[in-house]
Design an enzyme around this catalytic site. Structure first.
Site, PDB file in Angstrom:
ATOM      1  CE  LYS A   1      -1.517   2.906   2.841  1.00 39.29           C
ATOM      2  NZ  LYS A   1      -1.451   4.099   1.980  1.00 39.29           N
TER       3      LYS A   1
ATOM      4  N   GLY B   1      -4.705   3.323  -1.654  1.00 43.37           N
ATOM      5  CA  GLY B   1      -5.679   3.797  -0.674  1.00 43.37           C
ATOM      6  C   GLY B   1      -5.010   4.484   0.498  1.00 43.37           C
ATOM      7  CG  ASP B   2      -7.533   6.339   3.467  1.00 47.19           C
ATOM      8  OD1 ASP B   2      -7.639   5.180   3.910  1.00 47.19           O
ATOM      9  OD2 ASP B   2      -8.488   7.135   3.416  1.00 47.19           O
ATOM     10  N   GLY B   3      -4.407   5.361   4.824  1.00 49.25           N
ATOM     11  CA  GLY B   3      -3.959   4.614   5.991  1.00 49.25           C
ATOM     12  C   GLY B   3      -5.100   4.062   6.826  1.00 49.25           C
TER      13      GLY B   3
ATOM     14  CB  VAL C   1      -5.780   0.428   2.308  1.00 46.42           C
ATOM     15  CG1 VAL C   1      -4.930  -0.725   1.788  1.00 46.42           C
ATOM     16  CG2 VAL C   1      -6.904   0.723   1.332  1.00 46.42           C
ATOM     17  N   GLY C   2      -4.489   0.755   5.134  1.00 41.56           N
ATOM     18  CA  GLY C   2      -3.329   0.498   6.008  1.00 41.56           C
ATOM     19  C   GLY C   2      -3.716  -0.260   7.263  1.00 41.56           C
TER      20      GLY C   2
ATOM     21  CD  GLU D   1      13.734   1.794   8.735  1.00 44.74           C
ATOM     22  OE1 GLU D   1      14.259   2.836   9.167  1.00 44.74           O
ATOM     23  OE2 GLU D   1      14.245   0.676   8.880  1.00 44.74           O
TER      24      GLU D   1
ATOM     25  CB  CYS E   1      13.102  10.059   7.394  1.00 45.73           C
ATOM     26  SG  CYS E   1      14.076   9.024   6.277  1.00 45.73           S
TER      27      CYS E   1
ATOM     28  CD  GLU F   1       9.993  14.042  10.523  1.00 47.68           C
ATOM     29  OE1 GLU F   1       8.863  13.603  10.780  1.00 47.68           O
ATOM     30  OE2 GLU F   1      10.876  13.362   9.983  1.00 47.68           O
TER      31      GLU F   1
HETATM   32  P1  NAD Z   1       2.420   9.188   7.092  1.00 53.51           P
HETATM   33  O1  NAD Z   1       2.722   8.469   8.345  1.00 53.51           O
HETATM   34  O2  NAD Z   1       1.339  10.181   7.077  1.00 53.51           O
HETATM   35  O3  NAD Z   1       2.063   8.150   5.944  1.00 53.51           O
HETATM   36  C1  NAD Z   1       2.933   7.078   5.614  1.00 53.51           C
HETATM   37  C2  NAD Z   1       2.115   5.919   5.114  1.00 53.51           C
HETATM   38  O4  NAD Z   1       1.338   5.420   6.209  1.00 53.51           O
HETATM   39  C3  NAD Z   1       1.130   6.269   4.018  1.00 53.51           C
HETATM   40  O5  NAD Z   1       1.073   5.206   3.102  1.00 53.51           O
HETATM   41  C4  NAD Z   1      -0.191   6.405   4.780  1.00 53.51           C
HETATM   42  O6  NAD Z   1      -1.318   6.166   3.990  1.00 53.51           O
HETATM   43  C5  NAD Z   1      -0.014   5.328   5.833  1.00 53.51           C
HETATM   44  N1  NAD Z   1      -0.794   5.487   7.049  1.00 53.51           N
HETATM   45  C6  NAD Z   1      -1.212   6.631   7.652  1.00 53.51           C
HETATM   46  N2  NAD Z   1      -1.906   6.344   8.775  1.00 53.51           N
HETATM   47  C7  NAD Z   1      -1.917   4.996   8.891  1.00 53.51           C
HETATM   48  C8  NAD Z   1      -2.471   4.081   9.828  1.00 53.51           C
HETATM   49  N3  NAD Z   1      -3.160   4.513  10.890  1.00 53.51           N
HETATM   50  N4  NAD Z   1      -2.288   2.756   9.645  1.00 53.51           N
HETATM   51  C9  NAD Z   1      -1.578   2.300   8.575  1.00 53.51           C
HETATM   52  N5  NAD Z   1      -1.044   3.109   7.642  1.00 53.51           N
HETATM   53  C10 NAD Z   1      -1.190   4.442   7.802  1.00 53.51           C
HETATM   54  O7  NAD Z   1       3.821   9.798   6.619  1.00 53.51           O
HETATM   55  P2  NAD Z   1       4.112  10.625   5.294  1.00 53.51           P
HETATM   56  O8  NAD Z   1       3.613  12.011   5.530  1.00 53.51           O
HETATM   57  O9  NAD Z   1       3.672   9.881   4.091  1.00 53.51           O
HETATM   58  O10 NAD Z   1       5.711  10.592   5.280  1.00 53.51           O
HETATM   59  C11 NAD Z   1       6.475  11.453   6.016  1.00 53.51           C
HETATM   60  C12 NAD Z   1       6.982  10.783   7.283  1.00 53.51           C
HETATM   61  O11 NAD Z   1       7.693   9.584   6.937  1.00 53.51           O
HETATM   62  C13 NAD Z   1       7.984  11.632   8.011  1.00 53.51           C
HETATM   63  O12 NAD Z   1       7.748  11.562   9.395  1.00 53.51           O
HETATM   64  C14 NAD Z   1       9.320  10.985   7.669  1.00 53.51           C
HETATM   65  O13 NAD Z   1      10.336  11.241   8.603  1.00 53.51           O
HETATM   66  C15 NAD Z   1       8.949   9.561   7.585  1.00 53.51           C
HETATM   67  N6  NAD Z   1       9.908   8.802   6.780  1.00 53.51           N
HETATM   68  C16 NAD Z   1      10.767   7.952   7.397  1.00 53.51           C
HETATM   69  C17 NAD Z   1      11.703   7.248   6.660  1.00 53.51           C
HETATM   70  C18 NAD Z   1      12.659   6.305   7.320  1.00 53.51           C
HETATM   71  O14 NAD Z   1      13.226   5.458   6.634  1.00 53.51           O
HETATM   72  N7  NAD Z   1      12.870   6.394   8.611  1.00 53.51           N
HETATM   73  C19 NAD Z   1      11.768   7.402   5.285  1.00 53.51           C
HETATM   74  C20 NAD Z   1      10.877   8.277   4.673  1.00 53.51           C
HETATM   75  C21 NAD Z   1       9.943   8.972   5.444  1.00 53.51           C
END
Ligand code: NAD
Length: 476
Positions: A171, A202-204, A207-208, A246, A280, A380
């Protein structure tokens, strides 16, 4: 206008269970470029059922068979690098040159690294006590990725699953569905058996979390915010799934007076702004030895003012917009907080750069005289915003560097090797970069503390997808 209205499930492009859609936006123009179908738990059920069926045979394949498929994947990836780059430029604003040379290329870099790691990993091993361990794929894996390094993150999860004989449901971020769909087409072109790889957009929430809670998913690999990572862990807890995370970061960059200041500080500023600050592991906290503080501010100011911002569709080394309005508003709010907290604006500030009023462009911004307790030093921001804080001693610097909930990366600028090795030992972070040099493909990437757990890349990245079985040597 692009319409992404199919999911890749069980080796075929199928209709989603519902007709819900979401617009796909181009951050450089703030205009809609397409529509993506949004999945729900029914789509997840179908994809997991397909992956579960495929696991029965794919988990029994030999390493040689999987290496051959990975070589096909390599050819198919090379074929589509240009398409991946163009997709990321339009859906998240990665400037054309870096989108091809770095963002898309990372899909190939990680693939090569996993091929090398798999070649060196034995399926079986005899322990010193004579017992035998075998490494076996864990089962169906749920893979959730963010929008900021879309293909980098997809490759870091999909490739080790395929390499170890696991099967998966991906996803991707709902904000970067185009590159994810192209990646699914790449896997399809590589000739994987039906059900080994499945894509549900889809969204978190819909689907997540259906994936995290699914009883037939053995492992969740998540990259994204600490907030969502915590939700995945909670959802996965009842099923005692393996969860690798991550997450976010607020990485310190320690500048000592003995460093080559001009080069190191200029590159540090550029490093913070790279990918429009949406990495990140970005070095977002510049901690500077007080004896060179004024000199560093001058260099940082020049570097910040020289940072070009522009249209991501153009070639060049400029940075683009942030990925959408949500992120623009968040970054503006944090800049406002910094000003209200009393930090001094050295470069940039609120609003959009001149001439770039249409897209979600942010002024590259540097705050100095930042107190370590200010929110801009703790949270952040995920935009091109650097904070600079002075320190008085090495001890002071280490303390400030470690005084954070995160522990993804840390950076050191110093020409004193003894000091660098002393400081490296004390820093609580998963990756250390020294004088501009970071670890290469094949090294483990991951965080301490609330930056996550597990490591991606190389042998460590494969091990996350493996179970260990032990048996004694045969006796009749
Ligand atoms: P986000 O957490 O909003 O979304 C990431 C993913 O999680 C998306 O696919 C989203 O749909 C899904 N998601 C959201 N809520 C969820 C839930 N409750 N259950 C399951 N899935 C869910 O993050 P973002 O805005 O897409 O990305 C930015 C963040 O990612 C920053 O905090 C960044 O530091 C982090 N990041 C970390 C790494 C790493 O390797 N450590 C790499 C890239 C980004």
């Amino acid at each position: 206008m692009l319409t992404l209205n199919k999911f890749y499930i069980d080796g075929a492009w199928v209709d989603p269970a519902s007709d819900a859609t979401m617009p796909i936006m181009n951050p450089a123009t703030a205009s809609q470029i397409g529509t993506v179908s949004m999945g729900n738990s029914e789509d997840v059920d179908r994809a997991v059922a397909a992956a579960k069926r495929a696991f029965e045979t794919f988990s029994m394949t030999t390493k040689a068979e999987r290496l051959a498929l990975l070589e096909n994947l390599r050819v198919a990836t090379i074929d589509r690098l240009g398409d991946l780059a163009a997709a990321m430029t339009s859906e998240m604003g990665a400037p054309a040159t870096m989108s091809l040379d770095v963002q898309a290329q990372s899909g190939l870099g990680h693939l090569d690294d996993f091929i090398a790691a798999l070649k060196n990993l034995d399926d079986e091993e005899v322990l010193p006590n004579g017992d035998i361990i075998s490494r076996e794929p864990i089962g169906v894996c749920g893979l959730i990725t963010p929008w900021n390094w879309p293909i980098n993150q997809i490759a870091l999860k999909v490739v080790p699953a395929l390499a170890t004989g696991a099967t998966c449901v991906l996803k991707p971020s709902e904000h970067t569905p185009i590159s994810a769909q192209i990646y699914a087409e790449i896997v399809e072109a590589a000739g994987y058996p039906a059900g080994v790889f499945n894509l549900v957009q889809g969204d978190g929430i819909s689907v997540g979390s259906a994936m995290s809670r699914h009883p037939d998913i053995a492992m969740m690999s998540f990259t994204g915010s600490t907030r969502a990572g915590t939700a995945v862990s909670k959802d996965a807890a009842d099923g005692v799934k393996r969860v690798t995370l991550e997450l976010g970061g607020k990485s310190p960059n320690l500048v000592f007076a003995d460093a080559d200041l001009n080069k190191r500080v200029t590159e540090s500023v550029q490093g913070c702004f790279y990918n429009t600050g949406q990495s990140c592991n970005a070095p977002t906290r510049l901690l500077v030895e007080r004896s060179c503080y004024d000199e560093v501010l001058e260099i940082a100011k020049a570097a910040g003012e020289a940072q070009a911002v522009g249209d991501p569709a153009q070639q060049g080394d400029h940075i683009g917009p942030v990925f959408d309005k949500i992120q623009y508003d968040r970054v503006q709010a944090m800049i406002k907080i910094g000003i209200d907290e009393g930090a001094r604006v050295l470069v940039g500030g609120l609003g959009k750069p001149e001439g770039l009023e249409t897209g979600w462009y942010v002024k590259p911004t540097i705050f100095c005289d930042v107190d370590h307790d200010m929110r801009i030093s703790r949270e952040e921001i995920f935009g091109p915003v650097l904070v600079i804080t002075p320190f008085d001693s090495e001890e002071d610097a280490i303390k400030m560097a470690n005084d954070t909930d995160y522990g993804l990366a840390a950076y050191i600028q110093s020409s004193d090797e003894a000091r660098v090795s002393r400081v490296v030992r004390r820093l609580r972070a998963g990756t250390i970069q020294i004088n501009g040099r970071g670890p290469d493909y094949g090294s483990p990437f991951g965080g301490y503390k609330q930056s996550g757990n597990g490591r991606e890349g190389g042998v460590f990245g494969l091990e996350d997808y493996l179970e260990i079985k032990v048996r004694p040597p045969f006796t009749a």
